[in-house]
Scaffold this active site. Structure first.
Site, PDB file in Angstrom:
ATOM      1  N   CYS A  85      67.859  72.554  30.865  1.00 58.01           N
ATOM      2  CA  CYS A  85      68.418  72.706  29.519  1.00 58.01           C
ATOM      3  C   CYS A  85      68.451  71.363  28.782  1.00 58.01           C
ATOM      4  O   CYS A  85      67.411  70.822  28.448  1.00 58.01           O
ATOM      5  CB  CYS A  85      69.767  73.404  29.566  1.00 58.01           C
ATOM      6  SG  CYS A  85      70.253  74.085  27.960  1.00 58.01           S
ATOM      7  N   HIS A 176      69.559  77.659  32.640  1.00 58.05           N
ATOM      8  CA  HIS A 176      70.506  77.081  33.604  1.00 58.05           C
ATOM      9  C   HIS A 176      70.382  77.799  34.949  1.00 58.05           C
ATOM     10  O   HIS A 176      71.090  78.782  35.193  1.00 58.05           O
ATOM     11  CB  HIS A 176      71.940  77.234  33.089  1.00 58.05           C
ATOM     12  CG  HIS A 176      72.284  76.342  31.952  1.00 58.05           C
ATOM     13  ND1 HIS A 176      72.800  75.084  32.131  1.00 58.05           N
ATOM     14  CD2 HIS A 176      72.171  76.525  30.609  1.00 58.05           C
ATOM     15  CE1 HIS A 176      73.009  74.520  30.950  1.00 58.05           C
ATOM     16  NE2 HIS A 176      72.632  75.375  30.014  1.00 58.05           N
ATOM     17  N   GLU A 178      71.501  76.933  37.757  1.00 61.99           N
ATOM     18  CA  GLU A 178      72.702  76.719  38.572  1.00 61.99           C
ATOM     19  C   GLU A 178      73.787  77.750  38.319  1.00 61.99           C
ATOM     20  O   GLU A 178      74.752  77.833  39.079  1.00 61.99           O
ATOM     21  CB  GLU A 178      73.255  75.306  38.325  1.00 61.99           C
ATOM     22  CG  GLU A 178      74.035  75.129  37.038  1.00 61.99           C
ATOM     23  CD  GLU A 178      73.197  74.968  35.768  1.00 61.99           C
ATOM     24  OE1 GLU A 178      73.792  74.681  34.721  1.00 61.99           O
ATOM     25  OE2 GLU A 178      71.960  75.131  35.819  1.00 61.99           O
TER      26      GLU A 178
END
Length: 192
Positions: A85, A176, A178
């Site tokens: 990002c 993202h 994660e």
């Protein structure tokens, strides 16, 4: 034992650290993860993660702390680096915003927040080159990769727009990875 570094000036540091540990375990690697807030640690790392956050702030803090040049040298040394990002924006050749000092380690240009504002955030199952099953990508104020140099491989796209790319040892994502329990993007960037 491998040493992973997560640039910790902003972003989902703990979530990325967990994803790196899961990916390392899945690939049979022993790996420690260190949060990096100042210069001197990046050169000691075997792999590096540049997380999201706010790209103008990240680029300023990296320069103030002297971490920016260490990241550039790390990438030039051929060590694996994942930028997600806002990290992708900072890693790019051109952020199309003079407030962002880019590292120019990924030969792409990006349009900050091109996928919209916070309220326009979305999730999509995307096909990623190198993964057998679609990846559950989370897009939050995501950048658009709008120019890709010939040396850059597009790994995934949404509506024919690149959202994951690789140039040699550097992987960048608009989304993202994660924010899911799926650590395959971290595995692809670091252990494949």
């Amino acid at each position: 034992m491998l040493k992973a570094g997560v640039i910790a000036v902003q972003g989902d540091v703990a979530e990325h650290a967990d994803a790196i540990r899961r990916a390392a375990d899945r690939h049979g690697e022993d790996c420690t993860v260190e949060s990096i807030r100042s210069a001197g640690v990046v050169p000691e790392c075997d792999l590096l993660l540049l997380p999201g956050g706010e790209s103008t702030t990240i680029s300023r803090l990296l320069a103030e702390e002297g971490i920016d040049e260490e990241i550039e040298a790390f990438a030039a040394a051929g060590k694996p680096l994942l930028a997600t990002c806002a990290g992708l924006i900072v890693a790019s050749r051109d952020a199309k915003d003079d407030r962002v000092s880019t590292l120019d380690i990924l030969d792409v240009s990006v349009d900050r927040n091109a996928f919209g504002r916070q309220k326009d955030s979305f999730e999509a199952a995307i096909d990623v080159e190198g993964l057998d099953e679609p990846f559950p990508a989370v897009f939050i104020r995501a950048p658009l990769i709008d120019e890709v140099d010939a040396a850059v491989e597009t790994l995934a796209a949404v509506d024919d727009r690149p959202v994951a790319v690789r140039q040699d040892n550097v992987v960048g994502t608009s989304f993202h990875p994660e924010l899911t329990d799926d650590s395959r993007i971290h595995g692809l960037a670091f252990f494949s």
